[in-house]
Design a protein around this motif. Sequence first.
Motif, mmCIF file in Angstrom:
data_model
loop_
_atom_site.group_PDB
_atom_site.id
_atom_site.type_symbol
_atom_site.label_atom_id
_atom_site.label_comp_id
_atom_site.label_asym_id
_atom_site.label_seq_id
_atom_site.Cartn_x
_atom_site.Cartn_y
_atom_site.Cartn_z
ATOM 1 N N HIS A 81 36.281 59.487 -17.367
ATOM 2 C CA HIS A 81 35.445 59.251 -15.943
ATOM 3 C C HIS A 81 34.157 58.598 -16.482
ATOM 4 C CE1 HIS A 81 33.961 59.771 -11.992
ATOM 5 N NE2 HIS A 81 32.424 59.749 -12.222
ATOM 6 N N ARG B 112 33.583 54.645 -15.141
ATOM 7 C CA ARG B 112 31.879 54.389 -14.798
ATOM 8 C C ARG B 112 31.201 52.959 -15.120
ATOM 9 N NH1 ARG B 112 27.943 59.744 -13.286
ATOM 10 N NH2 ARG B 112 26.963 56.925 -12.434
ATOM 11 N N THR C 231 35.465 61.806 -9.023
ATOM 12 C CA THR C 231 34.335 62.746 -9.299
ATOM 13 C C THR C 231 33.773 64.028 -9.082
ATOM 14 O OG1 THR C 231 33.117 61.037 -8.066
ATOM 15 C CG2 THR C 231 31.297 63.499 -8.939
#
Length: 260
Positions: free
Chosen positions: A58, A62, A89
């Motif tokens: 993750h 991002r 998320t």
Amino acid sequence: MSEAMTMTATALAVPGLWATLREDLDCVFQRDPAARSTLEVLTTYPGVHAILTHRLSHRLWRAGWRFPARLLSFVGRTLTNVDIHPGATIGRRFFIDHGACVVIGETAEVGNDVTLYHGVTLGGTSWNKGKRHPTLADGVVVGAGAKILGPINIGERVRVGANSVVVKDVPADRTVVGVPGRIVDTRVGTARPANGISLDHNLMPDPVAKSIACLIERIEILERELAEVRHEPPTDHSGECNTCSAGDLCCEHESMHAVN
């Protein structure tokens, strides 16, 4: 000066990667009585491996490193049998118990202190881009095999029963069971365990059984009214099963347990 202090306080409120990973590890001991040591959890818990891999992928996602993020996610899925899209998320202290066959889609949002069991799917119902996966608030517990589908919202401390299929929003402090999922209990103001999580699936009401019981009661009322109109004695149902008409064929009938 005040704006700088606010930004500093916000930064301090969000834990770093290692602090988050430490919380993910510590919460296992709070929710799984079988966990005995940190070494055991780190080496033998696929749910922990899956969330550790996702935290890293993750971060890459991002940062714009989409292919490395997907590749790392693929490696994690291969090793753990848990498929979490790197774009999902996920909040703090997330735990997948008996991590296997769990799927979490790209636009899914999971709050803090959420627990999923094996076979859970947080899936989409559309091929269109944009928000298409569910949002789970803090403290949600999702039972084994449950499916939560579409861009719906699951409120705080909701319990989703095993093998349920939820396709509509659920307010906070509710219990959902069935296919499609129905709200069968409201726990606002009721006592909760110290850790805020209740796993008493056997205490969840059965809406199908309740409907059948209501139908049987209504049929008995109609039989009595019909007997009065015909001036007949009412039918005696004493000794009969209140659930079905299987009689001697019922597995609970004494004749089925007689010793030959």
